[in-house]
Design a protein around this motif. Sequence first.
Motif, PDB file in Angstrom:
ATOM      1  N   LYS A 173       7.904  -3.368  -1.808  1.00 23.04           N
ATOM      2  CA  LYS A 173       6.578  -3.972  -1.589  1.00 23.04           C
ATOM      3  C   LYS A 173       6.175  -4.868  -2.748  1.00 23.04           C
ATOM      4  O   LYS A 173       5.555  -5.921  -2.553  1.00 23.04           O
ATOM      5  CB  LYS A 173       5.530  -2.888  -1.366  1.00 23.04           C
ATOM      6  N   GLY A 219       0.824  -1.204   0.000  1.00 28.02           N
ATOM      7  CA  GLY A 219       0.000   0.000   0.000  1.00 28.02           C
ATOM      8  C   GLY A 219       0.859   1.256   0.000  1.00 28.02           C
ATOM      9  O   GLY A 219       1.767   1.411  -0.818  1.00 28.02           O
ATOM     10  N   THR A 220       0.574   2.145   0.939  1.00 29.23           N
ATOM     11  CA  THR A 220       1.330   3.401   1.012  1.00 29.23           C
ATOM     12  C   THR A 220       2.742   3.208   1.549  1.00 29.23           C
ATOM     13  O   THR A 220       3.585   4.095   1.421  1.00 29.23           O
ATOM     14  CB  THR A 220       0.596   4.416   1.902  1.00 29.23           C
ATOM     15  N   ARG A 249      -0.971 -10.593   3.071  1.00 27.04           N
ATOM     16  CA  ARG A 249      -1.611  -9.735   2.068  1.00 27.04           C
ATOM     17  C   ARG A 249      -1.461 -10.407   0.717  1.00 27.04           C
ATOM     18  O   ARG A 249      -0.431 -11.012   0.423  1.00 27.04           O
ATOM     19  CB  ARG A 249      -1.049  -8.318   2.059  1.00 27.04           C
ATOM     20  N   ASP A 261      -1.642  -5.290  -3.309  1.00 27.63           N
ATOM     21  CA  ASP A 261      -0.962  -4.086  -2.835  1.00 27.63           C
ATOM     22  C   ASP A 261      -1.885  -3.281  -1.940  1.00 27.63           C
ATOM     23  O   ASP A 261      -2.622  -2.403  -2.400  1.00 27.63           O
ATOM     24  CB  ASP A 261      -0.495  -3.248  -4.036  1.00 27.63           C
ATOM     25  N   VAL A 262      -1.841  -3.569  -0.655  1.00 21.29           N
ATOM     26  CA  VAL A 262      -2.745  -2.953   0.304  1.00 21.29           C
ATOM     27  C   VAL A 262      -1.992  -2.662   1.591  1.00 21.29           C
ATOM     28  O   VAL A 262      -1.007  -3.343   1.920  1.00 21.29           O
ATOM     29  CB  VAL A 262      -3.954  -3.892   0.576  1.00 21.29           C
ATOM     30  N   ASP A 263      -2.438  -1.656   2.313  1.00 19.32           N
ATOM     31  CA  ASP A 263      -1.858  -1.360   3.626  1.00 19.32           C
ATOM     32  C   ASP A 263      -2.268  -2.441   4.622  1.00 19.32           C
ATOM     33  O   ASP A 263      -3.460  -2.725   4.776  1.00 19.32           O
ATOM     34  CB  ASP A 263      -2.337   0.003   4.129  1.00 19.32           C
TER      35      ASP A 263
END
Length: 198
Positions: free
Chosen positions: A26, A13-14, A52, A55-57
């Motif tokens: 990531k 994510g971010t 996960r 692509d996620v926080d």
Amino acid sequence: MSILICLDPGHGGTDRGAIGLELMEKDVCLDICYRVERELQNYQGIQVTLTRSYDVDVTIQERVEWANSHKADLFLSIHTITRLKGFTSYVSVIAGSHDRRLQCWLHNQLAGALRSYGICDQGKRNDTETPNGLLYELRHTKMPAVTIAALNLSNPNEHQLAADYLFRSRYAKSIADGLARIYQCSMRGNERTGHVCT
């Protein structure tokens, strides 16, 4: 007996992790974890869950809770390396002898495989030797937990390797083969000659 491996693709994510010329940690970590998962499907008695899948926080606490709630047998976090070049592995400084044996077996398997690519072995480490001084996930999972870190994305040669999908596949296969050896799992089709899993 079935073994559940919880693969943890670092960052997401971010949180981009380390940034190379073209790559982000990531993305590299997630791709490698997918490849490890596929390789492990070749072995009997091993199941995989990922903290996960895209692509996620995901917070560190959420990663730990996921592994604990699924009652995984091993938590394996995948990262690239920072500050140094090459390859290293980490366990918590308070880890017991069983966790350290797992680290040793997996580390030696990967170090041997990576040596042929000129990737230097930076040794087995405690989480107190990381930039932040500890790795929360290694201390709060209820199962053995190891972090492996390979390739410095700011190093041109290692960045080039990280961008090579063939290398990623071979690296992932080395991880999967190492895990299968640790748990004495045979390849599918070898039911009569090997262990399903111990």
